[in-house]
Write an enzyme that holds these catalytic residues in place. Structure first.
Site, PDB file in Angstrom:
ATOM      1  N   HIS A 260     -12.071 -48.116  38.863  1.00 35.73           N
ATOM      2  CA  HIS A 260     -10.835 -47.328  38.970  1.00 35.73           C
ATOM      3  C   HIS A 260      -9.729 -48.232  39.505  1.00 35.73           C
ATOM      4  O   HIS A 260      -9.825 -48.714  40.625  1.00 35.73           O
ATOM      5  CB  HIS A 260     -11.058 -46.151  39.905  1.00 35.73           C
ATOM      6  CG  HIS A 260      -9.816 -45.359  40.166  1.00 35.73           C
ATOM      7  ND1 HIS A 260      -9.332 -44.467  39.248  1.00 35.73           N
ATOM      8  CD2 HIS A 260      -8.955 -45.342  41.208  1.00 35.73           C
ATOM      9  CE1 HIS A 260      -8.214 -43.924  39.728  1.00 35.73           C
ATOM     10  NE2 HIS A 260      -7.964 -44.437  40.916  1.00 35.73           N
ATOM     11  N   ASP A 262      -5.864 -48.368  40.506  1.00 29.68           N
ATOM     12  CA  ASP A 262      -4.614 -47.648  40.708  1.00 29.68           C
ATOM     13  C   ASP A 262      -3.472 -48.472  40.117  1.00 29.68           C
ATOM     14  O   ASP A 262      -3.297 -49.634  40.467  1.00 29.68           O
ATOM     15  CB  ASP A 262      -4.422 -47.357  42.191  1.00 29.68           C
ATOM     16  CG  ASP A 262      -5.420 -46.311  42.668  1.00 29.68           C
ATOM     17  OD1 ASP A 262      -5.412 -45.207  42.103  1.00 29.68           O
ATOM     18  OD2 ASP A 262      -6.228 -46.599  43.561  1.00 29.68           O
ATOM     19  N   ASP A 372      -9.339 -39.412  40.139  1.00 29.95           N
ATOM     20  CA  ASP A 372      -8.710 -39.571  41.455  1.00 29.95           C
ATOM     21  C   ASP A 372      -7.358 -38.883  41.568  1.00 29.95           C
ATOM     22  O   ASP A 372      -6.421 -39.466  42.091  1.00 29.95           O
ATOM     23  CB  ASP A 372      -8.547 -41.082  41.732  1.00 29.95           C
ATOM     24  CG  ASP A 372      -7.999 -41.351  43.125  1.00 29.95           C
ATOM     25  OD1 ASP A 372      -8.276 -40.555  44.025  1.00 29.95           O
ATOM     26  OD2 ASP A 372      -7.290 -42.354  43.312  1.00 29.95           O
ATOM     27  N   HIS A 577      -0.766 -41.307  39.667  1.00 29.42           N
ATOM     28  CA  HIS A 577      -1.110 -40.429  40.789  1.00 29.42           C
ATOM     29  C   HIS A 577      -0.846 -41.003  42.183  1.00 29.42           C
ATOM     30  O   HIS A 577      -1.112 -40.302  43.169  1.00 29.42           O
ATOM     31  CB  HIS A 577      -2.552 -39.919  40.662  1.00 29.42           C
ATOM     32  CG  HIS A 577      -3.611 -40.976  40.687  1.00 29.42           C
ATOM     33  ND1 HIS A 577      -4.290 -41.369  39.563  1.00 29.42           N
ATOM     34  CD2 HIS A 577      -4.120 -41.708  41.688  1.00 29.42           C
ATOM     35  CE1 HIS A 577      -5.175 -42.290  39.878  1.00 29.42           C
ATOM     36  NE2 HIS A 577      -5.095 -42.521  41.175  1.00 29.42           N
TER      37      HIS A 577
END
Ligand SMILES: [Zn+2]
Length: 1091
Positions: A260, A262, A372, A577
């Site tokens: 993952h 970001d 997430d 996000h």
């Protein structure tokens, strides 16, 4: 069965094995100490330091200076390039040789001009395999480059992970050497660690646990670390243990590599570009070495970055995608926030994402992947389904602070009834490491035992830690089928979801939003980013509509498809996000503000260009065009620019999705037969504003003491209370500063009291009346507000300016309503939903702070009060008090967030009947989409014109745009998107084609509706779309004129034509039927006239 130890002493046996593999104790004689053999320093180390993120070709040309292990370099966000000259000793022929490299900055190894592996200490990647087995004739000298970023895996927080970055942080390389790697020792270590995990995880009640421990103990007995010839016997003991099989009924864990990343968070966007390269090049290496290993990768934007910055790596990813090892997932441009983006933005996330995946990897994603995000809109199931997706994976709800979510595998049903199959990995993580403990937890925690026998296990370091490691893969391979443990498969999302779908008959269904009971501060933090997002959503809506209309009216006009795609992608990027949510560092927020500025300035240029095209050849009195981009007729007060920079207020009427000429000075008077606005200031300093629809009374400090619906005389403010009451709360969360507002902040409520005599009359009445006041919020912060009432307007607006300089305070504004209801209604994407106004159960009180888009409403039978806003998202209704969240002041990870000047508007609308019948929805649209007064180069058209209209107030025609890749699409059927598109620039020049339309609504009765529109010019193509909150059916009358005929077709949100054939037009009207909250898209094909 392995021999049991002589004495029955669990603890000494267990710890004996632990010490045998320990990296801390007895490494002089234990097995771990033998992992690496001989070592030698690198032949020569030199470095070059730069504040830039240079491409490789440029970096290696620079002036490299001698460097040593232990030298420090920096500061934060700089980059240190190392040139590493190696000479492998001849004596190492036949051995596996590694470069061991340890640094607190994230590194990337370059070999022969290509990136080959990430090196991240925090991601357990500290060695690079130079050769599996050094051959006699292999070259033993080579040069590598290592690009070390001056940031760690999670940025450079000062003292704490989420503290603002320390700009002065320095970094170090603490190891750079060559070493012989003992693969046989490594294999034994993997086995022994797993056996220890099984012994500990299953515990002393379990017989298999003893078998594991005794096997490990026996291995220690037979294995002499100094004598490799003893290893095979130990290896055989392990193989025997792991080869003991289970029965068929065991749970199957689908292990998938993942990382993952970001897209921006505690580091800037540009660092993410390198995080992607470091991670995925490492993954490529793992896929090469392990053909059964599968890696799931999301976010088209990140892949696009790699495509443009590292084309060689991108080609390798495409290669592994063909082999099925590299699996693009998610379907969206970025992993966006699941709450704040508008419905149209969410559609564009999929439209841009799916088209990219198709173009670059040959197919669309079949699962939405959003592990997430801080909550999930109830409209997502419908959007997913219409974007070709029926499967959904996340896990964030395991972060709930109050209630534990009851399912891991279930059907998620959205607002309109659309269902998708949802799965949360039961281990509650998307960054597993393949330990026995995690595997056991995955089975033990699964809340759908007996309903489904499969679950996901996502392993790998995230956020640039380079994803999975070889050790993780080795552990999971070992656990593929061994008695006493769940069955583990290296698997793919496709295999997991197919298995879940195969036995979905007993799954439960969750209806409505997936609300995260945490991070509720993200609806408010970083007000300027939120405002930028809302404004840019509006600008792109207006540009697309106007450009479509211009295209229909002018043969000269070119639809700005390529530029619009770029601007949309920029907006979508910032809906990531940790960006639109405000949970990013200052560097990211600054970049976001620049992106919004780009969209604003380009958007305004495009609006002017479209207006100019609309005006061409239409003689009229004024060089000004009044444009309404909403689908209904509006009569509103507008400030018209006058020569010399002045403005004058005028009441104008503009048809839906069309324009009207600007009124002339003579046509401004007299007022239409509506009651003008009266403004009266009493001797006590209070002010009354009255437009015949509502009457507003403000006390001498600017608070609302009365709000009356004139026709019925009904008072909207609760007895003995005041509205427009600003309140300040202490806002100190437990840890996640920018993210969290805690329940206990409500206990610190302090009303902000103003001083009498500060209220003054602003505009004195007529078409507009207003009053304004100043309010000192605290010694450091102040507010000024103009309360505005327009002629004919059903709501009163509050234009607010705040100078905000606080620490850990939360500002809200409250309106106690004379309304009683257990539920309040909040706008969400393409619809609305209800949430409780009480704290009965834990599920109710966990929603003490919620999100909404443009409006919220509290209604009882026949009467209600709606609160509208132009850029806010945080809200709540408790009891009868509507509360809008305005500003926060967290200090991490951005110490400067929200400090300074803010401007925003909210509005209050009392109404009779339901909010639907009273027009709250169009009122909130009007507040957010002001009429435009666009300068026309030369005379503006003399007559008003409307392109489309919709007969049902229940249906909103939301978006009108040119269909993507549209031209010529009418000639092909399904699957057209699976071919690479032509470049957009050439697309602009192509010939007539389709337009699409979307509409959505939310009520039950299907009703026939019609619409009218008039277009008199040559139309090329156009697409329109329409969405709505509640209602029935749409009618659209297409453009009439000498341009051949029009064809309407249904299409999905990806603008793929429905195979059922064209829709029938009757009397130039199209009748559509809507189910509640349904979104429909239409494609209009404008075909050239037959010659
Ligand atoms: Zn994230």
């Amino acid at each position: 069965m392995a021999a049991a130890p002589a004495l029955k002493h669990w603890r000494t046996t267990l710890e004996r094995v632990e010490k045998f593999v320990s990296p801390l104790y007895f490494t002089d004689c234990n097995l771990r100490g033998r992992l690496f053999g001989d070592s030698c320093p690198v032949a020569e180390l030199s470095s070059f330091l730069t504040p830039e993120r240079l491409p490789y070709q440029e970096a290696v040309q620079q002036d490299f200076r001698p460097a040593q292990v232990g030298d420090s370099f920096g500061p934060t966000w700089w980059t240190c390039w190392f040139r590493v000259e190696l000479t492998i000793p001849e004596a190492w022929v036949g051995q596996e040789v590694h470069l061991r490299w340890e640094s607190d900055g994230e590194g990337l190894v370059w070999r022969d001009g290509e990136p080959v592996q990430g090196l991240t200490k925090e991601g357990e990647k500290t060695s690079y395999i130079l050769t599996d087995k050094l051959g006699e004739k292999d070259p033993r000298s080579l040069t590598l480059y290592v690009e070390v970023a001056c940031n760690g895996l999670l940025g450079a927080g000062k003292g704490s992970m989420i503290a603002a970055p320390d700009p002065e942080k320095m970094f170090q390389v603490s190891r750079a050497e060559l070493a012989v790697f003992h693969r046989d020792v490594y294999k034994l270590l993997v086995d022994l660690e797993l056996l220890l995990g099984i012994a500990k995880g299953l515990g002393e009640d379990n017989q298999r646990s003893f078998q594991a421990l005794y096997t490990a103990n026996q291995m220690v007995n037979v294995c002499d670390p100094a004598q490799p010839e003893t290893f095979p016997v130990a290896q055989a003991l392990a193989s025997k243990f792991f080869g003991q099989r289970w029965g068929e009924s065991q749970h199957t864990i689908h292990a998938m590599g993942h990382c993952h990343i970001d897209t921006a968070w505690l580091w800037p966007f540009k660092e993410t570009v390198r995080k992607c390269a470091r991670s995925w090049v490492t993954v490529v290496q793992l896929m090469e070495r392990n053909p059964e290993f599968i890696f799931a990768c999301s976010q088209a934007q990140q892949l696009e970055w790699v495509r443009s910055h590292y084309p060689g790596l991108h080609a390798r990813l495409q290669e592994f995608a063909c082999r099925g090892q590299f699996v693009p997932v998610g379907g969206t441009w970025v992993e966006m926030d699941g709450n704040l983006p508008s419905g149209e933005s969410m559609v564009r996330q999929f439209l841009q994402g799916q088209n990219f995946f198709c173009q670059e990897f040959g197919k669309m994603c079949s699962e939405f992947w959003l592990p997430d995000t801080f909550g999930y809109s109830a409209q997502l199931p419908q959007i997913m389904r219409s974007c070709g997706i029926k499967r959904f994976l996340t896990q964030k709800l395991s972060w709930n602070l109050v209630n534990s979510f009851p399912h891991h595998t279930f059907f998620w049903e959205g607002l309109d009834g659309s269902q998708v199959l949802a799965h949360f990995p039961p281990g509650d993580s998307y960054g597993m490491q393949g330990s026995v403990e995690e595997v056991l937890k995955t089975v033990a925690k699964n809340r759908d035992k007996g309903r489904t026998n499969h679950s996901a296990f996502l392993f790998g370091f995230g956020d640039g830690g380079g994803g999975p490691t070889q050790t993780m893969v080795d552990r999971l391979k070992r656990l593929c089928n061994t008695d006493g443990l769940p069955r583990v498969q290296l698997s793919s999302p496709e295999r997991l979801f197919s298995a879940l779908e195969g036995h979905s008959g007993q799954l439960c269904t969750w209806v409505g939003e997936l609300f995260l009971e945490l991070h509720n501060g993200t609806y408010t933090t970083h007000a300027q980013i939120k405002k930028g997002n809302r404004e840019c959503e509006r600008i792109l809506h207006d540009v697309e509509l106007l450009s479509s209309l211009a295209l229909a009216r002018s043969t000269q006009f070119l639809y700005p498809a390529a530029l619009l795609q770029d601007l949309w992608r920029l907006l979508l990027l910032n809906q990531f996000h940790d960006v639109v949510t405000g949970s990013c560092i200052q560097l990211v927020a600054e970049e976001a503000m620049c992106h919004y500025e780009d969209i604003r300035s380009h958007g305004n240029t495009l609006l002017s260009a479209a207006a100019a095209a609309l005006c061409a050849g239409e003689p009229g009195p004024e060089g000004l065009l009044i444009v309404n981009t909403l689908p209904w007729k509006r009569t509103e007060v507008l400030a018209l620019p006058r020569p010399g920079g002045a403005h004058c207020l005028a009441l104008v009427t503009v048809p839906g999705m069309g324009y009207a000429p600007a009124p002339t000075p003579t046509s401004l008077q007299p007022l239409p037969p509506q009651q003008p606005v009266f403004v009266v200031q009493e001797t006590d300093g209070s002010v009354t504003l009255d437009n015949g629809i509502i009457r507003v009374r403000l006390d001498p400090t600017g608070r609302l003491t009365s709000l009356v619906l004139v026709a019925s005389g009904r008072e909207a403010i609760a007895e003995g209370t005041v509205g427009n009451q600003f309140v300040l709360f202490d806002d100190v969360p437990l840890y996640w500063d920018a993210w969290d507002v805690m329940d206990y902040h409500l206990e610190t409520r302090k009303p902000v009291l103003g001083q009498a005599g500060t209220l003054a009359v602003g505009t004195e009445g007529g078409v507009r009346g207003s009053a304004w006041f100043l309010l000192q919020i605290s010694p450091n912060s102040r507010l000024s507000q103009e309360v505005v009432l327009d002629v004919g307007c059903p709501y009163v607006r509050f234009h607010t300016e705040v100078h905000w300089h606080e620490a850990h305070k939360f500002l809200k504004v409250e309106f106690p309503a004379r309304v009683r209801s257990p539920q309040a209604t909040y706008e969400v994407q393409f619809g609305h939903l209800q949430r409780p106004t009480h704290y009965n159960t834990s599920w109710d009180w966990a929603r003490f702070e919620v999100w909404a888009h443009r409006w919220m409403d509290l209604s009882e039978h026949g009467f209600g009060l709606a609160l509208l806003n132009d850029c806010k998202y945080g809200a709540s209704v408790r009891g009868n008090v509507l509360s809008l969240s305005l500003l926060r002041a967290p200090k991490s990870p951005d110490a400067t967030v929200d400090m300074g000047r803010h401007e925003f508007t909210y509005a209050l609308m009392p109404h009779k009947g339901s909010f639907q019948d009273a027009g709250v929805i169009p009122a909130a649209y009007s507040l957010n989409f002001p009429l435009l007064a666009l300068p026309a180069p030369g005379p503006a058209p003399a007559a008003a014109w409307s392109a489309f209209s919709v007969s049902s107030p229940a249906v909103v025609l939301e978006t009108v745009k040119q269909a993507r890749g549209g031209m010529g699409r009418w000639r092909v059927r399904g699957g057209a998107w699976c071919r690479p598109h032509p470049p957009l620039t050439s697309l602009r020049r192509r010939r007539p084609a389709p337009r699409a339309a979307r509409s959505c609504c939310g009520s039950t009765r299907p009703t026939a509706v019609t619409a009218t529109a008039g277009c008199t010019r040559r139309c090329r193509f156009k697409r329109l779309s329409c969405e709505l909150g509640r209602g029935v059916a749409v009618g659209v009358l297409p453009l009439q004129g000498p341009h051949g005929h029009l064809l309407f077709c249904s299409c999905d949100l990806l603008e793929r034509r429905d195979p059922t054939g064209p829709l029938l037009l009757r009397d130039n009207r199209l009748k559509l039927t809507f189910a509640p909250f349904q979104v429909q898209s239409l494609l209009l094909l404008l075909q050239p006239p037959p010659n």
